[in-house]
Design an enzyme around this catalytic site. Structure first.
Site, short mmCIF file in Angstrom:
data_model
loop_
_atom_site.label_atom_id
_atom_site.label_comp_id
_atom_site.label_asym_id
_atom_site.label_seq_id
_atom_site.Cartn_x
_atom_site.Cartn_y
_atom_site.Cartn_z
N TYR A 56 0.81 -1.22 0.00
CA TYR A 56 0.00 0.00 0.00
C TYR A 56 0.85 1.28 0.00
O TYR A 56 0.68 2.15 0.84
CB TYR A 56 -0.95 0.01 1.22
CG TYR A 56 -1.65 -1.30 1.43
CD1 TYR A 56 -2.66 -1.73 0.56
CD2 TYR A 56 -1.28 -2.16 2.47
CE1 TYR A 56 -3.28 -2.95 0.74
CE2 TYR A 56 -1.90 -3.39 2.65
CZ TYR A 56 -2.90 -3.77 1.78
OH TYR A 56 -3.51 -4.98 1.97
N TYR A 85 -12.22 -7.21 6.48
CA TYR A 85 -11.08 -7.28 5.54
C TYR A 85 -10.84 -8.75 5.22
O TYR A 85 -10.73 -9.58 6.11
CB TYR A 85 -9.81 -6.65 6.15
CG TYR A 85 -8.64 -6.82 5.21
CD1 TYR A 85 -8.46 -5.94 4.15
CD2 TYR A 85 -7.76 -7.89 5.34
CE1 TYR A 85 -7.43 -6.13 3.24
CE2 TYR A 85 -6.73 -8.08 4.44
CZ TYR A 85 -6.57 -7.20 3.39
OH TYR A 85 -5.56 -7.39 2.49
N ASP A 101 -13.68 -16.52 7.88
CA ASP A 101 -12.31 -16.18 7.52
C ASP A 101 -11.53 -16.13 8.83
O ASP A 101 -11.61 -15.14 9.57
CB ASP A 101 -12.31 -14.84 6.78
CG ASP A 101 -10.90 -14.32 6.50
OD1 ASP A 101 -9.94 -14.90 7.05
OD2 ASP A 101 -10.77 -13.35 5.75
N LYS A 107 -1.82 -17.15 7.40
CA LYS A 107 -0.95 -16.43 8.32
C LYS A 107 -0.13 -17.34 9.25
O LYS A 107 0.93 -17.79 8.90
CB LYS A 107 -1.75 -15.41 9.11
CG LYS A 107 -2.23 -14.23 8.26
CD LYS A 107 -2.85 -13.18 9.12
CE LYS A 107 -3.39 -12.00 8.31
NZ LYS A 107 -2.37 -11.08 7.87
N1 PMP Z 1 -8.37 -12.33 5.66
C1 PMP Z 1 -7.97 -11.77 6.81
C2 PMP Z 1 -8.89 -11.78 7.99
C3 PMP Z 1 -6.71 -11.18 6.90
O1 PMP Z 1 -6.31 -10.60 8.05
C4 PMP Z 1 -5.84 -11.24 5.77
C5 PMP Z 1 -4.45 -10.64 5.81
N2 PMP Z 1 -4.31 -9.45 6.46
C6 PMP Z 1 -6.30 -11.84 4.60
C7 PMP Z 1 -7.56 -12.38 4.58
C8 PMP Z 1 -5.45 -11.92 3.37
O2 PMP Z 1 -4.38 -12.77 3.54
P1 PMP Z 1 -3.06 -12.62 2.67
O3 PMP Z 1 -2.47 -11.30 3.03
O4 PMP Z 1 -2.22 -13.80 3.07
O5 PMP Z 1 -3.48 -12.69 1.24
#
Ligand code: PMP
Length: 440
Positions: free
Chosen positions: A25, A153, A254, A283
């Site tokens: 970003y 997100y 998620d 993650k």
């Molecule tokens: N979903 C959530 C809840 C996240 O926190 C993130 C990463 N910040 C993602 C999806 C996307 O994962 P990545 O950055 O490995 O593509």
């Protein structure tokens, strides 16, 4: 800035970086202030100028065991000497099978099927595909939209972006190409004791009105991450599960940020006593060593997709189930389960509760929130104007914290000790005071 190759060789790493490399970003014409990291061990990052900082970020929720862990290093070494990668189409391998065994074992009995994806965002794409394919195969192609709530997100790829918060996400720029989904008000309940039926009204209304076109609900359970660092109650999740069941809508959680203990249980859904149909994790899956994500689903979803003539799930990336990543992920899960992570996370939670709530009355602070090993200090005003001096100031405090928008937040590796955690919490106090003096 145009450079010939001879010029490039004269540039330091930081100079070359500023001239040529995009960071998350950021703009290449106005590159951000960066610190060069040369090594990392435990909870400490060593910078190129020799300074050491205590990491409050776990490299964006991932390095739960700290850095450079001997067991994870050993797993990576052993795998790289055997086979770093092999395609997953038509072939399989022990690292993938072993990891999938563990994922099936540590999740609810209903979550039986594993798809190994490259990153969190890609796993969200796969989960969305699963849901849409499921309804397509049931001869209900009209059920193709998603419902989520604001301040979410889910990643930066197009499908994932389309369910991120429509205001603080990237909808404006990409609105012509993004599918339009439905957004309920962000959950307001902090914990179950607060529960009022009015909290779910907007969500319920959207379900009642749109269920015939809804493939799935997708939410981050209990903790909304990058879309607002908001914490909400388990009752909300139970209510969502009941609505999804009543109106025949799949439920996707998620758990890319919340998974593997971060929110106080191995997966956040456990605290609500309900289970999603599809779950994304990433993650901390590899303990922060490399990129890998997983999507799991239940029998109903798997059978449903298979009900279509061909019955195949339409996804298969080149590096699917990369053996190196799978091997490290399996070792990371072992390490987590062998450790006393519950005590570690609740000790962190207690310290964050006592140390960060002190800042609640600070004049710049709007709110302080703590859940598991996550601590958030939300400010009244965005930090944008401070970003030219703040990253340098933070490192001078001997810590690595990366505030964004109005949030100063930490989610340290679980192995952090009391003194280092205190350093992180004190640093937040110093940041607040520094912000206060620059504001005046
Ligand atoms: N979903 C959530 C809840 C996240 O926190 C993130 C990463 N910040 C993602 C999806 C996307 O994962 P990545 O950055 O490995 O593509």
């Amino acid at each position: 800035l145009r450079l010939c190759k001879t010029d490039m060789t004269k540039l330091s790493n930081l100079e070359f970086d500023a001239a040529h490399i995009w960071h998350p970003y950021t703009s290449v014409s106005n590159p951000p202030l960066l610190h060069e990291v040369t090594s990392a061990k435990g909870v400490r990052l060593t910078l190129a100028d020799g300074r050491e900082v205590v990491d409050g970020m776990s490299s964006w929720w991932s390095a739960i065991h700290g850095y450079n862990h001997p067991k994870l290093n050993e797993a990576a070494h052993q795998q790289i000497d055997t086979m770093s990668h092999v395609m997953f189409g038509g072939l399989t391998h022990e690292p993938a099978v072993n990891l999938a065994r563990k994922l099936v074992e540590i999740t609810d009995d209903s979550l039986q099927y594993v798809f190994l994806a490259d990153s969190g965002s890609v796993s969200v794409e796969v989960a969305i595909k699963m849901a849409i394919q499921y309804w397509f195969a049931q001869n209900k192609p009209e059920k193709h939209r998603l419902l989520t709530f604001r301040n979410g997100y889910h990643g930066d790829t197009f499908g994932a972006m389309s369910v991120c918060d429509p205001v603080n996400g990237m909808h404006k720029m990409f609105e012509k190409v993004l599918p339009t989904h439905l957004f309920a008000a962000a959950p307001e309940c902090r914990d179950d004791a607060d529960w009022q039926d009015s909290y779910i009204e907007d969500f319920k209304h959207l379900v009642e009105k749109h269920h015939h076109e809804l493939a799935a609900v997708i939410v981050e359970p209990l903790v909304q991450g990058a879309g607002g660092m908001r914490i909400y109650c388990a009752e909300y999740l139970r209510q969502i599960r009941a609505l999804c069941d009543e109106y025949h809508i799949l439920l996707i959680f998620d758990e890319i940020a919340t998974g593997f203990g971060r929110a106080g249980s191995l997966f956040a859904y456990e605290q609500a006593g309900i289970v999603p149909d599809i779950i994304c994790m990433g993650k901390a899956l590899t303990g922060g060593y490399m990129t890998l994500a997983a999507v799991m689903c239940n029998q109903q979803v798997a059978d449903g997709i298979a009900a279509d003539g061909s019955g195949v799930l339409m996804h298969g990336p080149t590096f699917m189930a990369n053996p190196l990543a799978c091997r490290v992920a399996a070792a990371s899960i072992d390490l987590l389960l062998e450790s006393d992570w519950q005590t570690q996370v609740s000790t962190i939670e207690n310290s964050l509760n006592s140390e960060l709530t002190k800042y609640r009355d600070h004049e710049l602070v709007k709110d302080v929130r703590v859940k598991g090993a996550i601590g958030v200090v939300e400010l009244k005003n965005p930090l944008d104007d401070a970003m030219d001096w703040l990253p340098g100031f933070i490192v001078e405090q001997g810590v690595w914290i990366r505030p964004f928008r109005t949030m100063i937040y930490i989610m340290p590796p679980y192995i952090i000790d009391t003194a280092d955690l205190q350093l992180l919490c004190d640093a937040i106090g110093h940041i607040l005071n520094a912000l206060n003096s620059t504001e005046r």
